[in-house]
Design a protein around this motif. Structure first.
Motif, PDB file in Angstrom:
ATOM      1  N   GLU A 169      -3.744 -16.485   9.278  1.00 22.19           N
ATOM      2  CA  GLU A 169      -3.720 -16.894  10.834  1.00 22.19           C
ATOM      3  C   GLU A 169      -3.932 -18.375  10.890  1.00 22.19           C
ATOM      4  OE1 GLU A 169      -2.570 -15.256  13.325  1.00 22.19           O
ATOM      5  OE2 GLU A 169      -2.748 -13.108  12.630  1.00 22.19           O
ATOM      6  N   GLU A 212      -1.006 -16.490  18.732  1.00 21.58           N
ATOM      7  CA  GLU A 212      -1.362 -16.505  17.298  1.00 21.58           C
ATOM      8  C   GLU A 212      -2.824 -16.956  17.258  1.00 21.58           C
ATOM      9  OE1 GLU A 212      -0.228 -14.875  15.125  1.00 21.58           O
ATOM     10  OE2 GLU A 212       2.055 -14.597  15.342  1.00 21.58           O
ATOM     11  N   HIS A 265      -5.781 -14.711  17.628  1.00 20.56           N
ATOM     12  CA  HIS A 265      -5.956 -13.784  16.310  1.00 20.56           C
ATOM     13  C   HIS A 265      -6.889 -14.505  15.372  1.00 20.56           C
ATOM     14  CE1 HIS A 265      -1.414 -12.287  16.939  1.00 20.56           C
ATOM     15  NE2 HIS A 265      -2.353 -11.892  17.836  1.00 20.56           N
ATOM     16  N   HIS A 314      -2.201  -6.163   9.359  1.00 19.31           N
ATOM     17  CA  HIS A 314      -3.392  -6.104  10.114  1.00 19.31           C
ATOM     18  C   HIS A 314      -3.558  -4.592  10.364  1.00 19.31           C
ATOM     19  CE1 HIS A 314      -4.046 -10.219  11.158  1.00 19.31           C
ATOM     20  NE2 HIS A 314      -2.661 -10.273  11.793  1.00 19.31           N
ATOM     21  N   GLU A 370       1.646  -8.758  17.160  1.00 10.13           N
ATOM     22  CA  GLU A 370       2.651  -9.076  16.203  1.00 10.13           C
ATOM     23  C   GLU A 370       4.097  -8.315  16.418  1.00 10.13           C
ATOM     24  OE1 GLU A 370       1.401 -11.598  14.853  1.00 10.13           O
ATOM     25  OE2 GLU A 370      -0.293 -11.454  13.731  1.00 10.13           O
TER      26      GLU A 370
HETATM   27 FE   LIG Z   1      -0.938 -13.356  14.012  1.00  9.66          FE
END
Ligand SMILES: [Fe+2]
Ligand SMILES: [Fe+2]
Length: 325
Positions: free
Chosen positions: A86, A117, A120, A177, A200
């Motif tokens: 990430e 993103e 995350h 994840h 995602e």
């Molecule tokens: Fe991500």
């Protein structure tokens, strides 16, 4: 890396510029669908701040030690791989902004995706530091090393390959994840990673639907792109320090391995798009589809061999643990 041969049929081959223009309307539709489906969530709500305290150094707190970590050893490895992946967001942004542009619906998507993103990395890092799940010094050094290398897409030469890659990669990230959460031994970590995995998944749906449209307007070239991406797929974090070693542990531990890659990442996207059922292709598309089919058969067989090795190794480990007890 295989570079897609340029299709020369009665009609001129689609260039990246023409494809980007032709898909703009689909991008707008998918962007609107995404914005409706995506629910706002707050990363700070998933971080148990009360479990946090000062570290050594400037504040003279307590240094990190392994016994403070409450997640499983496997999750420690996987959480770091996921976070470092990430972390390389600036490079990913550069890659997709260079390919898709920063104007119109494409640009709105690129920026929105980047913002999601970004959440995350923030959430996972805050969680890891507040809970002292991993060594913060090692983590920071790994981040510096990884980001200093940057990320260069294997698919930057082709718009269609770029779209195909992210369709599979977003699902791969989702699964990584999700399974990391399941193996973490901490309910809160599982909840946080489920939330991220949900994002995602929405990213995957966006790119998968775009790929569907591409297969309709440029079937031969898009089929070639899908085959090239599947045949050469690498996880986005492949360049991080110690990736091979970590990936091996993650595979044996059942977070991400060949079986999962084949069954939970490649097949769902390919089946949804009915890639192997597309008919009426020209020679380029037909050849790509055949190659893809043969590759998937080979991968499935390889995954079965991996399953057997994994089962044997886990049985040996269990027997050794029982002997020690
Ligand atoms: Fe991500
Ligand atoms: Fe994503």
């Amino acid at each position: 890396m295989t570079i897609a041969p340029v299709q020369r049929t009665a009609t001129t081959a689609w260039t990246d510029v023409r494809l980007i223009l032709a898909l703009e309307e689909v991008v707008e539709t998918e962007l609107n669908r995404h914005l409706k489906a995506a629910k706002e969530w707050m990363p700070h709500e998933y971080v148990p701040w009360s479990r946090g305290r000062d570290f050594d150094g400037v504040l003279g707190g307590e240094a990190w030690s392994l016994d403070q970590s409450k997640v499983t050893p496997l999750a420690r490895i996987s959480l770091v791989v996921n976070l470092l992946t990430e972390d390389n967001l600036p490079s990913y942004h550069h890659e997709i902004a260079s390919m898709f542009g920063r104007e119109g619906a494409w640009g709105t998507w690129v920026h929105r995706w980047t913002a999601e993103e970004g959440r995350h990395g923030i959430a996972i890092r805050d969680y890891l530091l507040a809970t002292r799940a991993v060594d913060p010094v090692e983590l920071e050094r790994a981040r510096m090393a990884h980001m200093s290398e940057g990320f260069e897409s294997d698919n930057a030469h082709s718009m269609l390959q770029s779209v195909a890659y992210v369709a599979f990669q977003e699902l791969a990230t989702r699964i990584a994840h999700r399974n990391t959460g399941h193996h973490s031994g901490d309910e809160l970590c599982d909840q946080l990673l489920a939330k991220i995995a949900n994002d995602e998944n929405l990213h995957m749906v966006f790119y998968r639907n775009l790929l569907k449209a591409a297969l309709e307007i440029a079937p031969d070239q898009a089929m070639r792109a899908v085959a090239d991406v599947v045949l050469n797929f690498r996880m986005p974090g492949h360049g991080m320090p110690g990736f091979e070693r970590s990936a091996a542990q993650i595979a044996i531990g059942g977070i991400y391995n060949l079986r999962i890659h084949h069954d939970d990442v490649l097949q769902p996207v390919l089946r949804h798009l009915k890639v192997m059922e597309i008919t009426g292709l020209g020679p380029v598309g037909q050849h790509a589809q055949d190659e893809l089919g043969a590759f998937l058969d080979g991968l499935n067989a390889q995954a079965t061999r991996f399953d057997e090795r994994q089962a044997a190794l886990l049985a040996r480990r269990a027997a050794a643990a029982a002997a020690r007890a």
